[in-house]
Design a protein around this motif. Structure first.
Motif, PDB file in Angstrom:
ATOM      1  N   LEU A   1       0.847  -1.198   0.000  1.00 53.48           N
ATOM      2  CA  LEU A   1       0.000   0.000   0.000  1.00 53.48           C
ATOM      3  C   LEU A   1       0.880   1.245   0.000  1.00 53.48           C
ATOM      4  O   LEU A   1       0.944   1.992   0.985  1.00 53.48           O
ATOM      5  N   ASP A   2       1.545   1.477  -1.113  1.00 49.96           N
ATOM      6  CA  ASP A   2       2.447   2.631  -1.205  1.00 49.96           C
ATOM      7  C   ASP A   2       1.655   3.854  -1.649  1.00 49.96           C
ATOM      8  O   ASP A   2       1.775   4.339  -2.787  1.00 49.96           O
ATOM      9  N   PHE A   3       0.845   4.349  -0.723  1.00 50.72           N
ATOM     10  CA  PHE A   3       0.005   5.516  -0.962  1.00 50.72           C
ATOM     11  C   PHE A   3       0.377   6.614   0.034  1.00 50.72           C
ATOM     12  O   PHE A   3       0.851   6.330   1.138  1.00 50.72           O
ATOM     13  N   PRO A   4       0.128   7.885  -0.333  1.00 49.01           N
ATOM     14  CA  PRO A   4       0.544   8.982   0.547  1.00 49.01           C
ATOM     15  C   PRO A   4      -0.414   9.279   1.686  1.00 49.01           C
ATOM     16  O   PRO A   4      -0.036   9.941   2.653  1.00 49.01           O
ATOM     17  N   THR A   5      -1.670   8.825   1.604  1.00 51.93           N
ATOM     18  CA  THR A   5      -2.654   9.159   2.635  1.00 51.93           C
ATOM     19  C   THR A   5      -3.489   7.927   2.990  1.00 51.93           C
ATOM     20  O   THR A   5      -3.603   6.987   2.197  1.00 51.93           O
ATOM     21  N   ALA A   6      -4.093   7.983   4.179  1.00 49.52           N
ATOM     22  CA  ALA A   6      -4.993   6.909   4.591  1.00 49.52           C
ATOM     23  C   ALA A   6      -6.199   6.830   3.671  1.00 49.52           C
ATOM     24  O   ALA A   6      -6.683   5.740   3.358  1.00 49.52           O
ATOM     25  N   GLU A   7      -6.682   7.976   3.234  1.00 48.44           N
ATOM     26  CA  GLU A   7      -7.875   8.000   2.386  1.00 48.44           C
ATOM     27  C   GLU A   7      -7.649   7.239   1.084  1.00 48.44           C
ATOM     28  O   GLU A   7      -8.495   6.436   0.666  1.00 48.44           O
TER      29      GLU A   7
ATOM     30  N   ALA B   1      -5.324   4.956   0.484  1.00 45.53           N
ATOM     31  CA  ALA B   1      -5.048   3.547   0.783  1.00 45.53           C
ATOM     32  C   ALA B   1      -6.338   2.788   1.069  1.00 45.53           C
ATOM     33  O   ALA B   1      -6.552   1.681   0.551  1.00 45.53           O
ATOM     34  N   LEU B   2      -7.213   3.365   1.873  1.00 47.69           N
ATOM     35  CA  LEU B   2      -8.457   2.678   2.225  1.00 47.69           C
ATOM     36  C   LEU B   2      -9.420   2.639   1.047  1.00 47.69           C
ATOM     37  O   LEU B   2     -10.158   1.655   0.867  1.00 47.69           O
ATOM     38  N   ALA B   3      -9.403   3.689   0.236  1.00 45.75           N
ATOM     39  CA  ALA B   3     -10.244   3.672  -0.969  1.00 45.75           C
ATOM     40  C   ALA B   3      -9.794   2.560  -1.912  1.00 45.75           C
ATOM     41  O   ALA B   3     -10.628   1.895  -2.550  1.00 45.75           O
ATOM     42  N   PHE B   4      -8.496   2.356  -1.999  1.00 42.89           N
ATOM     43  CA  PHE B   4      -7.990   1.254  -2.816  1.00 42.89           C
ATOM     44  C   PHE B   4      -8.473  -0.083  -2.257  1.00 42.89           C
ATOM     45  O   PHE B   4      -8.983  -0.929  -3.004  1.00 42.89           O
TER      46      PHE B   4
ATOM     47  N   MET C   1       6.947   3.020   5.040  1.00 39.43           N
ATOM     48  CA  MET C   1       7.309   4.262   5.717  1.00 39.43           C
ATOM     49  C   MET C   1       6.451   5.443   5.290  1.00 39.43           C
ATOM     50  O   MET C   1       6.010   6.238   6.125  1.00 39.43           O
ATOM     51  N   GLU C   2       6.208   5.589   3.998  1.00 37.25           N
ATOM     52  CA  GLU C   2       5.452   6.745   3.518  1.00 37.25           C
ATOM     53  C   GLU C   2       4.087   6.823   4.187  1.00 37.25           C
ATOM     54  O   GLU C   2       3.704   7.854   4.759  1.00 37.25           O
ATOM     55  N   LEU C   3       3.337   5.740   4.129  1.00 35.09           N
ATOM     56  CA  LEU C   3       1.983   5.736   4.661  1.00 35.09           C
ATOM     57  C   LEU C   3       1.978   5.791   6.186  1.00 35.09           C
ATOM     58  O   LEU C   3       1.180   6.523   6.789  1.00 35.09           O
ATOM     59  N   PHE C   4       2.869   5.049   6.834  1.00 39.76           N
ATOM     60  CA  PHE C   4       2.881   5.032   8.292  1.00 39.76           C
ATOM     61  C   PHE C   4       3.308   6.377   8.859  1.00 39.76           C
ATOM     62  O   PHE C   4       2.734   6.857   9.845  1.00 39.76           O
ATOM     63  N   TYR C   5       4.300   7.002   8.232  1.00 45.56           N
ATOM     64  CA  TYR C   5       4.741   8.303   8.737  1.00 45.56           C
ATOM     65  C   TYR C   5       3.672   9.365   8.542  1.00 45.56           C
ATOM     66  O   TYR C   5       3.585  10.333   9.302  1.00 45.56           O
ATOM     67  N   ALA C   6       2.838   9.198   7.538  1.00 47.80           N
ATOM     68  CA  ALA C   6       1.772  10.173   7.293  1.00 47.80           C
ATOM     69  C   ALA C   6       0.587   9.988   8.227  1.00 47.80           C
ATOM     70  O   ALA C   6      -0.116  10.955   8.545  1.00 47.80           O
ATOM     71  N   THR C   7       0.351   8.742   8.661  1.00 46.50           N
ATOM     72  CA  THR C   7      -0.889   8.447   9.375  1.00 46.50           C
ATOM     73  C   THR C   7      -0.701   7.860  10.758  1.00 46.50           C
ATOM     74  O   THR C   7      -1.616   7.922  11.582  1.00 46.50           O
ATOM     75  N   GLY C   8       0.444   7.245  11.035  1.00 49.45           N
ATOM     76  CA  GLY C   8       0.671   6.613  12.320  1.00 49.45           C
ATOM     77  C   GLY C   8      -0.090   5.307  12.478  1.00 49.45           C
ATOM     78  O   GLY C   8      -0.614   4.746  11.508  1.00 49.45           O
ATOM     79  N   PRO C   9      -0.179   4.815  13.716  1.00 45.48           N
ATOM     80  CA  PRO C   9      -0.820   3.512  13.956  1.00 45.48           C
ATOM     81  C   PRO C   9      -2.292   3.451  13.546  1.00 45.48           C
ATOM     82  O   PRO C   9      -2.829   2.348  13.394  1.00 45.48           O
ATOM     83  N   ALA C  10      -2.934   4.588  13.354  1.00 41.75           N
ATOM     84  CA  ALA C  10      -4.358   4.574  12.989  1.00 41.75           C
ATOM     85  C   ALA C  10      -4.594   3.812  11.692  1.00 41.75           C
ATOM     86  O   ALA C  10      -5.625   3.139  11.550  1.00 41.75           O
ATOM     87  N   ILE C  11      -3.659   3.891  10.745  1.00 43.18           N
ATOM     88  CA  ILE C  11      -3.867   3.186   9.472  1.00 43.18           C
ATOM     89  C   ILE C  11      -3.774   1.676   9.680  1.00 43.18           C
ATOM     90  O   ILE C  11      -4.482   0.904   9.021  1.00 43.18           O
TER      91      ILE C  11
END
Length: 237
Positions: free
Chosen positions: A9-15, A17-20, A36-46
Protein backbone atom coordinates in the motif's frame (compact mmCIF):
# COMPACT_ATOMS: atom_id res chain seq x y z
CA UNK A 1 2.18 -22.25 6.06
CA UNK A 2 0.19 -20.06 3.69
CA UNK A 3 2.31 -18.26 1.12
CA UNK A 4 0.79 -14.78 0.86
CA UNK A 5 0.75 -12.31 -1.99
CA UNK A 6 1.31 -9.12 -0.02
CA UNK A 7 -0.03 -5.93 -1.61
CA UNK A 8 2.23 -2.93 -1.00
CA UNK A 9 0.00 0.00 0.00
CA UNK A 10 2.45 2.63 -1.21
CA UNK A 11 0.01 5.52 -0.96
CA UNK A 12 0.54 8.98 0.55
CA UNK A 13 -2.65 9.16 2.63
CA UNK A 14 -4.99 6.91 4.59
CA UNK A 15 -7.88 8.00 2.39
CA UNK A 16 -6.25 6.78 -0.83
CA UNK A 17 -5.05 3.55 0.78
CA UNK A 18 -8.46 2.68 2.23
CA UNK A 19 -10.24 3.67 -0.97
CA UNK A 20 -7.99 1.25 -2.82
CA UNK A 21 -8.78 -1.57 -0.35
CA UNK A 22 -12.50 -0.83 -0.68
CA UNK A 23 -12.26 -1.87 -4.33
CA UNK A 24 -11.90 -5.45 -3.10
CA UNK A 25 -14.99 -7.37 -1.96
CA UNK A 26 -15.58 -7.31 1.78
CA UNK A 27 -15.23 -11.09 1.78
CA UNK A 28 -11.70 -10.91 0.33
CA UNK A 29 -9.12 -10.74 3.11
CA UNK A 30 -5.62 -9.88 1.91
CA UNK A 31 -2.25 -9.16 3.47
CA UNK A 32 -0.99 -5.63 2.88
CA UNK A 33 2.33 -3.91 3.40
CA UNK A 34 2.27 -0.57 5.17
CA UNK A 35 5.58 1.12 4.56
CA UNK A 36 7.31 4.26 5.72
CA UNK A 37 5.45 6.75 3.52
CA UNK A 38 1.98 5.74 4.66
CA UNK A 39 2.88 5.03 8.29
CA UNK A 40 4.74 8.30 8.74
CA UNK A 41 1.77 10.17 7.29
CA UNK A 42 -0.89 8.45 9.37
CA UNK A 43 0.67 6.61 12.32
CA UNK A 44 -0.82 3.51 13.96
CA UNK A 45 -4.36 4.57 12.99
CA UNK A 46 -3.87 3.19 9.47
CA UNK A 47 -2.86 -0.19 10.91
CA UNK A 48 -6.05 -0.35 12.96
CA UNK A 49 -8.20 0.80 10.03
CA UNK A 50 -6.80 -1.92 7.77
CA UNK A 51 -7.20 -4.58 10.45
CA UNK A 52 -10.82 -3.52 11.05
CA UNK A 53 -11.47 -4.38 7.39
CA UNK A 54 -10.25 -7.92 8.08
CA UNK A 55 -6.84 -7.62 6.43
CA UNK A 56 -3.46 -8.72 7.82
CA UNK A 57 -0.66 -6.15 8.06
CA UNK A 58 3.02 -6.34 7.19
CA UNK A 59 4.46 -3.22 8.86
CA UNK A 60 7.60 -2.49 6.89
CA UNK A 61 9.53 0.21 8.77
CA UNK A 62 13.02 -1.28 8.31
CA UNK A 63 14.35 -0.31 11.73
CA UNK A 64 18.10 0.32 11.95
CA UNK A 65 19.45 2.04 15.06
CA UNK A 66 21.26 1.28 18.30
CA UNK A 67 19.92 -1.86 20.00
CA UNK A 68 18.18 -0.06 22.86
CA UNK A 69 16.25 2.20 20.50
CA UNK A 70 15.25 -0.67 18.22
CA UNK A 71 14.12 -2.80 21.16
CA UNK A 72 11.93 0.03 22.49
CA UNK A 73 10.41 0.69 19.07
CA UNK A 74 9.72 -3.01 18.56
CA UNK A 75 7.87 -3.17 21.87
CA UNK A 76 5.45 -0.61 20.43
CA UNK A 77 5.13 -2.52 17.14
CA UNK A 78 4.56 -5.76 19.03
CA UNK A 79 1.43 -4.24 20.59
CA UNK A 80 -0.17 -3.46 17.21
CA UNK A 81 -1.13 -7.01 16.25
CA UNK A 82 0.66 -6.96 12.90
CA UNK A 83 1.72 -10.19 11.17
CA UNK A 84 5.18 -9.20 9.92
CA UNK A 85 7.63 -6.39 10.56
CA UNK A 86 11.17 -5.59 9.43
CA UNK A 87 14.60 -4.60 10.66
CA UNK A 88 17.86 -4.13 8.77
CA UNK A 89 20.25 -7.07 9.08
CA UNK A 90 23.13 -4.62 8.64
CA UNK A 91 22.46 -3.45 12.21
CA UNK A 92 24.20 -6.59 13.45
CA UNK A 93 23.34 -9.51 15.70
CA UNK A 94 23.03 -7.51 18.93
CA UNK A 95 20.48 -5.16 17.37
CA UNK A 96 18.56 -8.03 15.74
CA UNK A 97 18.31 -9.91 19.04
CA UNK A 98 17.11 -6.72 20.74
CA UNK A 99 14.45 -6.30 18.07
CA UNK A 100 13.17 -9.82 18.75
CA UNK A 101 13.05 -9.19 22.51
CA UNK A 102 11.09 -6.01 21.99
CA UNK A 103 8.57 -7.66 19.70
CA UNK A 104 7.98 -10.54 22.11
CA UNK A 105 7.58 -8.23 25.09
CA UNK A 106 5.18 -5.91 23.29
CA UNK A 107 3.02 -8.72 21.96
CA UNK A 108 2.92 -10.57 25.28
CA UNK A 109 1.80 -7.40 27.07
CA UNK A 110 -1.37 -7.46 24.94
CA UNK A 111 -1.86 -11.21 24.87
CA UNK A 112 -1.01 -11.28 21.15
CA UNK A 113 1.10 -13.54 18.98
CA UNK A 114 4.41 -11.87 18.20
CA UNK A 115 4.85 -10.60 14.64
CA UNK A 116 7.27 -12.52 12.48
CA UNK A 117 10.53 -10.60 12.37
CA UNK A 118 12.04 -10.30 8.91
CA UNK A 119 15.52 -8.92 8.33
CA UNK A 120 16.29 -6.79 5.28
CA UNK A 121 19.29 -8.30 3.52
CA UNK A 122 20.03 -6.24 0.39
CA UNK A 123 17.29 -4.11 -1.12
CA UNK A 124 16.07 -5.32 -4.51
CA UNK A 125 17.22 -1.96 -5.91
CA UNK A 126 20.82 -2.88 -5.01
CA UNK A 127 22.97 -4.19 -7.84
CA UNK A 128 26.57 -5.36 -7.98
CA UNK A 129 27.97 -1.87 -8.54
CA UNK A 130 26.09 -0.38 -5.60
CA UNK A 131 27.17 -3.25 -3.36
CA UNK A 132 30.87 -3.07 -4.22
CA UNK A 133 31.38 0.65 -4.85
CA UNK A 134 28.79 2.47 -2.72
CA UNK A 135 28.58 0.06 0.22
CA UNK A 136 32.21 -1.08 -0.08
CA UNK A 137 31.14 -4.72 0.43
CA UNK A 138 33.30 -7.23 -1.43
CA UNK A 139 31.90 -10.26 -3.20
CA UNK A 140 28.59 -10.85 -4.94
CA UNK A 141 25.11 -9.65 -4.00
CA UNK A 142 24.09 -13.24 -3.29
CA UNK A 143 27.03 -13.78 -0.95
CA UNK A 144 26.08 -10.66 1.00
CA UNK A 145 22.41 -11.68 1.17
CA UNK A 146 23.17 -15.22 2.39
CA UNK A 147 25.60 -13.89 5.00
CA UNK A 148 22.96 -11.50 6.35
CA UNK A 149 20.41 -14.32 6.37
CA UNK A 150 22.69 -16.48 8.52
CA UNK A 151 23.23 -13.63 10.97
CA UNK A 152 19.47 -13.00 11.09
CA UNK A 153 18.66 -16.63 11.83
CA UNK A 154 21.29 -16.85 14.55
CA UNK A 155 19.79 -13.71 16.12
CA UNK A 156 16.26 -15.09 16.33
CA UNK A 157 14.67 -13.63 13.21
CA UNK A 158 11.96 -15.64 11.48
CA UNK A 159 13.16 -14.91 7.97
CA UNK A 160 14.46 -12.29 5.59
CA UNK A 161 13.39 -9.96 2.85
CA UNK A 162 15.35 -10.82 -0.26
CA UNK A 163 15.12 -11.13 -4.02
CA UNK A 164 13.56 -14.35 -5.26
CA UNK A 165 16.88 -14.91 -7.02
CA UNK A 166 18.48 -15.64 -3.63
CA UNK A 167 15.76 -17.71 -1.92
CA UNK A 168 17.15 -21.12 -2.87
CA UNK A 169 20.60 -20.22 -1.52
CA UNK A 170 19.06 -18.87 1.70
CA UNK A 171 17.04 -22.04 2.26
CA UNK A 172 20.15 -24.11 1.61
CA UNK A 173 22.06 -22.11 4.21
CA UNK A 174 19.32 -21.55 6.81
CA UNK A 175 16.82 -24.36 6.30
CA UNK A 176 13.43 -24.59 4.58
CA UNK A 177 11.49 -23.14 7.53
CA UNK A 178 13.43 -19.86 7.49
CA UNK A 179 11.23 -17.47 5.51
CA UNK A 180 12.29 -15.77 2.31
CA UNK A 181 9.74 -13.04 1.52
CA UNK A 182 10.41 -11.52 -1.85
CA UNK A 183 9.67 -8.07 -3.28
CA UNK A 184 10.72 -7.13 -6.79
CA UNK A 185 7.97 -9.27 -8.29
CA UNK A 186 6.78 -8.30 -11.73
CA UNK A 187 4.47 -10.14 -14.12
CA UNK A 188 6.19 -10.79 -17.44
CA UNK A 189 4.28 -7.93 -19.08
CA UNK A 190 5.13 -5.35 -16.39
CA UNK A 191 7.99 -2.85 -16.23
CA UNK A 192 10.81 -3.42 -13.75
CA UNK A 193 10.60 0.25 -12.63
CA UNK A 194 13.43 0.93 -10.14
CA UNK A 195 13.89 -2.72 -9.19
CA UNK A 196 17.12 -4.45 -10.22
CA UNK A 197 16.68 -8.09 -9.16
CA UNK A 198 13.22 -9.11 -10.33
CA UNK A 199 11.27 -12.31 -11.06
CA UNK A 200 7.78 -13.20 -12.19
CA UNK A 201 5.38 -14.80 -9.67
CA UNK A 202 5.80 -18.21 -11.32
CA UNK A 203 9.59 -17.93 -11.23
CA UNK A 204 9.47 -16.91 -7.57
CA UNK A 205 7.24 -19.89 -6.76
CA UNK A 206 9.63 -22.25 -8.51
CA UNK A 207 12.56 -20.71 -6.63
CA UNK A 208 10.89 -21.43 -3.28
CA UNK A 209 9.75 -17.98 -2.15
CA UNK A 210 7.58 -18.05 0.98
CA UNK A 211 5.62 -14.93 0.06
CA UNK A 212 5.53 -12.17 -2.52
CA UNK A 213 5.40 -8.40 -2.10
CA UNK A 214 3.76 -6.71 -5.08
CA UNK A 215 3.05 -3.01 -5.38
CA UNK A 216 2.62 -1.09 -8.60
CA UNK A 217 1.53 -4.01 -10.83
CA UNK A 218 -1.54 -4.22 -8.56
CA UNK A 219 -2.02 -0.73 -7.13
CA UNK A 220 -1.61 1.05 -10.48
CA UNK A 221 -3.63 -1.47 -12.49
CA UNK A 222 -6.90 -0.35 -14.06
CA UNK A 223 -8.56 -3.27 -12.27
CA UNK A 224 -6.54 -4.03 -9.11
CA UNK A 225 -8.76 -6.94 -8.09
CA UNK A 226 -8.19 -8.72 -11.40
CA UNK A 227 -4.46 -7.95 -11.32
CA UNK A 228 -4.23 -9.39 -7.80
CA UNK A 229 -6.12 -12.54 -8.80
CA UNK A 230 -3.93 -13.05 -11.86
CA UNK A 231 -0.77 -12.82 -9.76
CA UNK A 232 -2.29 -15.09 -7.12
CA UNK A 233 -3.15 -17.65 -9.79
CA UNK A 234 0.30 -17.56 -11.35
CA UNK A 235 1.86 -17.81 -7.89
CA UNK A 236 -0.33 -20.73 -6.85
CA UNK A 237 -0.17 -22.83 -10.04
Amino acid sequence: MTRPVIIALDFPTAETALAFLDRFPASTAVTVKIGMELFYATGPAIVRAVQERGHAVFLDLKLHDIPNTVEAAMRVIGRLGVTYTTVHAAGGHVMLAAAKRGLLAGAQSQGLAAPQLLAITQLTSTNQTILNEDQQIAGSVQQSVVHYAKVAKQSGCDGVICSAQEVAAIHAACGPDFLGITPGIRPASAQADDQQRVMTPAQAAAAGSNGLVVGRPITQAADPRTAYQQILTEWSD
